[in-house]
Design a protein around this motif. Structure first.
Motif, short mmCIF file in Angstrom:
data_model
loop_
_atom_site.label_atom_id
_atom_site.label_comp_id
_atom_site.label_asym_id
_atom_site.label_seq_id
_atom_site.Cartn_x
_atom_site.Cartn_y
_atom_site.Cartn_z
N PRO A 66 -38.96 -36.29 2.66
CA PRO A 66 -39.94 -37.29 3.21
C PRO A 66 -39.50 -37.73 4.65
N GLU A 67 -40.35 -37.90 5.51
CA GLU A 67 -40.00 -38.29 6.87
C GLU A 67 -39.28 -39.46 6.99
N GLY A 68 -38.08 -39.44 7.79
CA GLY A 68 -37.05 -40.38 8.13
C GLY A 68 -35.85 -40.37 6.95
N TYR A 69 -36.00 -39.49 5.99
CA TYR A 69 -34.72 -39.36 5.15
C TYR A 69 -33.70 -38.60 5.94
N GLN A 70 -32.40 -39.10 5.82
CA GLN A 70 -31.27 -38.52 6.41
C GLN A 70 -30.37 -38.01 5.36
N TRP A 71 -30.02 -36.73 5.42
CA TRP A 71 -29.24 -36.09 4.32
C TRP A 71 -27.98 -35.63 4.83
N LYS A 107 -19.41 -25.44 -2.71
CA LYS A 107 -18.83 -26.80 -3.16
C LYS A 107 -19.39 -27.59 -2.13
N PHE A 108 -19.87 -28.78 -2.24
CA PHE A 108 -20.17 -29.57 -1.50
C PHE A 108 -20.50 -31.18 -2.08
N SER A 109 -20.50 -32.30 -1.12
CA SER A 109 -20.69 -33.50 -1.69
C SER A 109 -22.14 -33.87 -0.66
N TYR A 110 -22.68 -34.87 -1.00
CA TYR A 110 -24.02 -35.21 -0.29
C TYR A 110 -24.14 -36.58 -0.40
N VAL A 111 -24.69 -37.08 0.56
CA VAL A 111 -25.46 -38.63 0.52
C VAL A 111 -26.97 -38.29 1.18
N LEU A 112 -28.04 -38.81 0.26
CA LEU A 112 -29.27 -38.80 0.91
C LEU A 112 -29.80 -40.25 0.86
N ARG A 113 -30.26 -40.66 2.13
CA ARG A 113 -30.73 -41.97 2.53
C ARG A 113 -32.01 -42.08 2.74
N ASP A 114 -32.85 -43.01 2.43
CA ASP A 114 -34.33 -42.95 2.98
C ASP A 114 -34.35 -43.43 4.46
N LYS A 115 -35.78 -43.69 4.86
CA LYS A 115 -35.97 -44.00 6.10
C LYS A 115 -35.36 -45.36 6.73
N TYR A 116 -35.03 -46.22 5.78
CA TYR A 116 -34.77 -47.55 5.90
C TYR A 116 -32.78 -47.67 5.67
N GLU A 118 -31.21 -46.93 2.86
CA GLU A 118 -30.85 -47.16 1.52
C GLU A 118 -30.52 -45.75 0.89
N GLU A 119 -29.41 -45.69 0.31
CA GLU A 119 -29.11 -44.49 -0.63
C GLU A 119 -29.94 -44.18 -1.64
N VAL A 120 -30.73 -43.04 -1.62
CA VAL A 120 -31.35 -42.40 -2.57
C VAL A 120 -30.76 -41.92 -3.74
N THR A 121 -29.69 -41.09 -3.36
CA THR A 121 -28.86 -40.43 -4.44
C THR A 121 -27.55 -39.92 -3.69
N SER A 122 -26.64 -39.53 -4.34
CA SER A 122 -25.34 -38.90 -3.94
C SER A 122 -24.74 -38.13 -4.98
N GLY A 123 -23.76 -37.23 -4.61
CA GLY A 123 -22.98 -36.44 -5.66
C GLY A 123 -22.18 -35.45 -4.87
N GLU A 124 -21.37 -34.87 -6.10
CA GLU A 124 -20.57 -33.63 -5.57
C GLU A 124 -21.17 -32.46 -6.23
N GLU A 125 -21.30 -31.41 -5.73
CA GLU A 125 -21.85 -30.34 -6.49
C GLU A 125 -20.88 -29.17 -6.25
N LYS A 126 -20.81 -28.26 -7.30
CA LYS A 126 -20.01 -26.99 -7.45
C LYS A 126 -20.91 -25.83 -7.99
N LEU A 127 -21.79 -25.28 -7.31
CA LEU A 127 -22.68 -24.45 -7.67
C LEU A 127 -22.12 -22.67 -7.54
N ARG A 128 -22.43 -22.15 -8.79
CA ARG A 128 -21.96 -20.94 -8.86
C ARG A 128 -23.41 -20.20 -9.58
N ASP A 129 -23.72 -19.01 -9.08
CA ASP A 129 -24.88 -18.15 -9.79
C ASP A 129 -24.43 -17.03 -10.27
#
Length: 179
Positions: A66-71, A107-116, A118-129
């Protein structure tokens, strides 16, 4: 007539940009990543090309937010699909050979914030396909990092998008003036 066409064009452009989050990608010691080895480029030039491509992949995903979200994403490791074989070509040229035993990972960590902010979600990921060669529907795709791109797109669709949707549904509804 020109004004009407211009106005229509601007309206279409504005509608196309309504959903556009932003991403900031940080690369934590990419020179130590598991596998960003080049076949024939210099290590530094190849690493820079890989990081630019992954920046683009994350940008494309952020455009779906969504518009204004910061990842904010901090990548701590990449293991590209395939492995370098220095003897495969017979000409002394190294090649990246793609076999299912050399699956892509990140492997990465992330934080997603809304346009204000506020933290929407965060986490650490270890993806392997592990099934990257069987699940890819991009047989004719010649994109150099298509397996890694597909892995990140799948994660985004299955993990991040539902969290964004759940967050949006949890927000209090703002009622406007009634007509």
């Amino acid at each position: 007539m020109r004004k009407i066409l211009l106005l229509c064009g601007l309206t279409v452009f504005a509608a196309a940009t309504v959903q556009a989050g932003e991403v900031k990608v940080e690369w934590q010691q990419p020179e130590k990543f598991t596998d960003i080895r080049p076949a024939n480029d210099s290590r530094k030039a190849y690493r820079e090309r890989v990081l630019r491509k992954f920046d683009g992949i994350f940008q494309d995903l952020a455009a779906k937010l969504p518009e204004g979200y910061q990842w904010q994403v901090t990548v701590t490791d990449i293991d590209l699909a395939g492995d370098i074989d220095y003897f495969a070509s017979g000409s002394g040229q190294a090649l990246r050979i793609i076999k299912d035993i050399h699956s892509p990972a990140i492997k990465f960590s992330y934080v997603l914030r809304d346009k204000y902010g506020e933290e929407v979600t965060s986490g650490e990921e270890k993806l392997r396909d592990m099934g990257f060669m069987q699940s890819l529907g991009l047989v004719n795709n010649s994109d150099e990092f298509r397996y890694e791109q597909k892995m990140l797109q799948s994660w985004f669709k299955q993990e991040l998008e539902p969290k964004v949707e759940q967050y949006a549904q949890s927000l209090p509804k703002v009622s406007g003036p009634t007509p």
